[in-house]
Design a protein around this motif. Structure first.
Motif, PDB file in Angstrom:
ATOM      1  N   SER A 170       1.974   9.436  -5.847  1.00 32.98           N
ATOM      2  CA  SER A 170       2.465  10.792  -5.582  1.00 32.98           C
ATOM      3  C   SER A 170       3.608  11.169  -6.532  1.00 32.98           C
ATOM      4  O   SER A 170       3.746  12.322  -6.897  1.00 32.98           O
ATOM      5  N   LYS A 208       1.095   4.171  -2.859  1.00 29.66           N
ATOM      6  CA  LYS A 208       0.909   5.596  -2.546  1.00 29.66           C
ATOM      7  C   LYS A 208       2.074   6.428  -3.075  1.00 29.66           C
ATOM      8  O   LYS A 208       1.880   7.497  -3.630  1.00 29.66           O
ATOM      9  N   GLU A 259       0.831  -1.203   0.000  1.00 31.61           N
ATOM     10  CA  GLU A 259       0.000   0.000   0.000  1.00 31.61           C
ATOM     11  C   GLU A 259       0.868   1.257   0.000  1.00 31.61           C
ATOM     12  O   GLU A 259       0.582   2.215  -0.721  1.00 31.61           O
ATOM     13  N   GLU A 260       1.934   1.263   0.804  1.00 31.05           N
ATOM     14  CA  GLU A 260       2.812   2.429   0.851  1.00 31.05           C
ATOM     15  C   GLU A 260       3.555   2.624  -0.468  1.00 31.05           C
ATOM     16  O   GLU A 260       3.758   3.747  -0.904  1.00 31.05           O
TER      17      GLU A 260
END
Length: 170
Positions: free
Chosen positions: A166, A162, A158-159
């Motif tokens: 970004s 993300k 998930e990180e």
């Protein structure tokens, strides 16, 4: 207070840092940071029921450095039991442990803190939740074992997603 020590089990005389010391993980302390049990419908909720309530359990792990070698690992367990839309009980436990970590390679630190440390804490936290629900008038809630490795892998994915999003925005 007695401390527990976990070695790597390897018989290698030196570690990755080359200082000749084996990696160690010590449990310095364990503690209840927050414990809440709510039984909003008592005593009516304690009577016989036609079906078992639906229980939703959420688990979270966080780790914070206390020093270069000591870390505070916090395991949060939330369990909410409902009959239809009515809350039967709600229990929240924030259970922590202070761990001393020495001579582990840097690339092993995150898995150690987010997999192994919660694995050590979980049986104690599970028992506290079971006791709280039993003392609240219900059968003890025995939470199934948790696969902290899978949780860690999911969190890392998930990180990563993300950060990729970004990076595309910038």
């Amino acid at each position: 207070m007695a401390k527990d020590t976990i070695g790597t089990g390897a018989a290698a005389p030196t570690d990755a840092k080359g200082n000749g010391e084996a990696p160690t993980l010590n449990v310095m302390a364990q503690y209840v940071k927050d414990l809440s049990f709510e039984n909003p419908g008592a005593p009516k909720s304690l009577g016989p029921r036609e079906k078992a309530p639906a229980i939703n359990i959420n688990v979270n792990v966080n780790a914070n450095p206390l020093s270069e070698t000591e870390f505070d690992v916090v395991l949060t367990l939330n369990a909410e039991a409902k009959n239809d839309q009515t809350v039967v009980f709600n229990v929240e436990l924030v259970y922590g442990g202070v761990f001393r970590v020495a001579n582990f390679p840097q690339e092993h630190m995150l898995p150690l803190l987010f997999i192994e440390c919660p694995r050590i804490l979980f049986p104690f936290a599970r028992q506290i939740v079971a006791d709280a629900t039993r003392n609240g008038g219900f059968p003890p809630l025995l939470i199934d074992p948790i696969d902290f490795a899978q949780m860690f892998q999911q969190r890392m994915a998930e990180e990563k997603a993300k950060s990729e999003v970004s990076n595309q925005v910038n």
